[in-house]
Design an enzyme around this catalytic site. Sequence first.
Site, PDB file in Angstrom:
ATOM      1  N   SER A 192      -9.476   3.936   6.229  1.00 52.18           N
ATOM      2  CA  SER A 192      -8.479   3.073   6.842  1.00 52.18           C
ATOM      3  C   SER A 192      -7.617   3.872   7.818  1.00 52.18           C
ATOM      4  O   SER A 192      -8.131   4.418   8.791  1.00 52.18           O
ATOM      5  CB  SER A 192      -7.666   2.384   5.753  1.00 52.18           C
ATOM      6  N   ASP A 287     -13.696  -7.343   5.961  1.00 49.59           N
ATOM      7  CA  ASP A 287     -12.563  -6.491   6.318  1.00 49.59           C
ATOM      8  C   ASP A 287     -12.237  -6.783   7.786  1.00 49.59           C
ATOM      9  O   ASP A 287     -13.133  -6.747   8.635  1.00 49.59           O
ATOM     10  CB  ASP A 287     -12.975  -5.026   6.136  1.00 49.59           C
ATOM     11  N   HIS A 317     -11.682  -4.874   2.607  1.00 53.79           N
ATOM     12  CA  HIS A 317     -11.018  -3.609   2.890  1.00 53.79           C
ATOM     13  C   HIS A 317     -10.716  -2.873   1.578  1.00 53.79           C
ATOM     14  O   HIS A 317     -10.365  -3.490   0.568  1.00 53.79           O
ATOM     15  CB  HIS A 317      -9.718  -3.868   3.653  1.00 53.79           C
TER      16      HIS A 317
END
Length: 346
Positions: A192, A287, A317
């Site tokens: 991320s 995501d 995610h």
Amino acid sequence: MRKVRILFGFIKLLMPEPLVALIYIGRRATVAGRVIDTKAQAVGELVALLRDPNELPPVEESRRQLAAMAEKLGKPCPDGVSKSDITLPGAAGDRPARVYVPQGGNMQAVQPTLLYLHGGGWIQGGIETHDGLCGALALQSGLRVISYHYRLAPENPFPAAPEDILTAYRALIEGETVLSVAPEQLVVGGDSAGGNLTACLMHDLATADIDLPRAQLLIYPGVDARLETPSIRDLQDQPLLPATRIDWYINLYLPEEQDRLDPRVSPIFSETLSNQPEALIIAGGHDPLWDDAQAYAAKLTEGGVNAELLNYPGQIHAFMSLTKVIPQGNDAVDQTADWLRRVLNA
């Protein structure tokens, strides 16, 4: 009634995957032809019950929420791993770090190594929230893993994080730390925001003509701060990472006047992509950052870089940090460990 729904949400997470699949027959979410994984849908529905996407908490509360999610839904660091807390240099002073090696390994010797940068929207997360993932990667790959805690916004906005990471990287490869690290035996990676910071580091290294690592690992990275991709639009209400949270993270991370097309913010606009090391990019189809991963892999490939794309079309995610409840998270950890061994000939 809401408490009952929350209780049932937790029960679904603990059920065997085939049973959860029966519950969702005929009502699995689909985006652009990508059907969500049943366990991933169960996680998303529970998160939607636990927090209102339109009510953003204070930063400290958000940090507590992430830590609680990591503890409840992620596997802890496995047995068979030795850990040691150290400090590594940052641009404004020493920063916390943690070293992982398979039990019996020498933490300080020159050896194949993964330098890991945690996710958390640049404002949260740290060594503890990613302890299980880093430990699993160390055990399953047989490599040393160094988890590094860069400065967080809003207390320390951009460019504090990339400057910390560049400082730590240079210190590691130049022999200025207690650890011995050779660039050709080093992979830098993160998830991320940590994936974003990994890609930004590659830009900084190539621009400054500093020795690059052997490879880079980008786990559902955000690489384009314009936030205009189809997956950002289509998944704006995805509970794990709704559009309101993405905007909030970026606005806390970036100074108001910051150019979002700066390659140190949006590395997809870097002019150094053809000079970068081999990459593994992991993406989930539910995501919002799905298209970021696809576009970045394509850009690297166009530049002649060997960029392997590992897609999980049904995943959300952070699924690699939800390994207690999402089996495909464990598969992704396995695949990542195999790749690490392969690129470092470990």
